[in-house]
Design a protein around this motif. Structure first.
Motif, short mmCIF file in Angstrom:
data_model
loop_
_atom_site.label_atom_id
_atom_site.label_comp_id
_atom_site.label_asym_id
_atom_site.label_seq_id
_atom_site.Cartn_x
_atom_site.Cartn_y
_atom_site.Cartn_z
N UNK A 67 0.83 -1.24 -0.12
CA UNK A 67 -0.14 -0.02 -0.05
C UNK A 67 0.77 1.26 -0.09
N UNK A 68 2.00 1.22 0.04
CA UNK A 68 3.04 2.58 0.30
C UNK A 68 3.57 2.94 -1.07
N UNK A 69 3.31 1.87 -2.01
CA UNK A 69 3.80 2.18 -3.40
C UNK A 69 2.61 2.40 -4.30
N UNK A 70 2.86 3.35 -5.54
CA UNK A 70 1.99 3.69 -6.31
C UNK A 70 1.93 2.43 -7.56
N UNK A 71 0.75 2.39 -7.96
CA UNK A 71 0.76 1.10 -9.08
C UNK A 71 2.00 1.18 -10.16
#
Length: 252
Positions: free
Chosen positions: A84-88
């Motif tokens: 969840x801490x990373x962009x797609x």
């Protein structure tokens, strides 16, 4: 280095990549240390991977525990090494040294990881080739997990290197990135804006790699602001003496 397992409390939930606090009674005092969870979220046990620190108080006692021993765990997991801490993105690089591979074991045993990324690349550097054995054993286990194997097939890749003996791949992670060796060895395309990174290992390694990624143009992410890379900030905060509130559970 050793790996060990403890019974998982039925009510305990965690996300792949998180860590918990493990406590032992040592010389009459309760001592806690942070350990990343290697286990998949669907496992009935909690597995951890540890190195014995020379003359280290906690790990010296830890390496003497048996199946009859009891440990205390804080029920609330924590950590930034979650998806969840990373962009797609399209490629996920899991950059680690030594026992820093621990949270990434849980991540590669998670089917959602492969749904979110076209490629998942573990880059692990250890001092000696024997230190790579734990990860290699986990790869063998993964091929036997029927509900994960189809997701990981043709998506999970890895680059293993050592720093203190001859091996097919030699070098620290920062050098492997700067020199282009990772890209060349994996025969893949250069880093681009759709790449995402997770970093776990010694503080010096984390500092060097995050500095390099920032210089390339990537940004650090958080759960409130997902970006391009993340390292275990919550664990670093613990090392600096910040308290992580949670409940306790005795298991043995």
């Amino acid at each position: 280095m050793i790996n060990f397992e403890i019974a998982r409390p039925k009510k305990m939930k965690f996300k792949p990549g998180e860590f918990i606090m493990i406590g032992l009674i040592i010389r009459g005092e309760l001592v806690f240390r942070a350990y990343s969870i290697c286990s998949p979220t669907w496992s009935n046990t909690l597995e951890f991977y540890s190195v014995k620190v020379p003359n280290g108080l906690f790990t010296t006692f830890l390496h003497t525990i048996t199946t009859k021993s009891s440990v205390i765990i804080k029920m609330k997991p924590a950590g930034n090494l979650i998806l969840e801490t990373l962009r797609p993105g399209k490629r996920l690089f899991l950059l680690c040294t030594g026992t820093g591979v621990s949270p990434f074991i849980s991540i590669i045993f998670n089917h959602e990881t492969y749904i979110k990324y076209n490629e998942v690349i573990v880059v692990l550097t250890c001092r000696y080739s024997q230190d790579l054995q734990f990860f290699n054993n986990k790869l063998k286990q993964l091929t036997k997990v029927s509900h994960i194997r189809p997701y990981a097939k043709n998506k999970l890749r890895f680059h293993l290197s050592v720093t203190r003996e001859l091996y097919p791949y030699i070098g620290r992670i920062t050098w492997l990135i700067k020199s282009g060796r990772i890209i060349a060895d994996l025969m893949t395309y250069n880093f681009n804006k759709m790449d995402r990174f997770m970093i776990c290992g010694s503080w010096q390694m984390v500092f060097n790699v995050t500095k390099l990624l920032k210089n390339i143009g990537y940004k650090r992410g958080t759960t409130n602001n997902p970006q391009d890379f993340v390292y275990e900030k919550a664990y670093i905060n613990y090392l600096r003496g910040k308290k992580i509130e949670s409940n306790l559970w005795l298991t043995g």
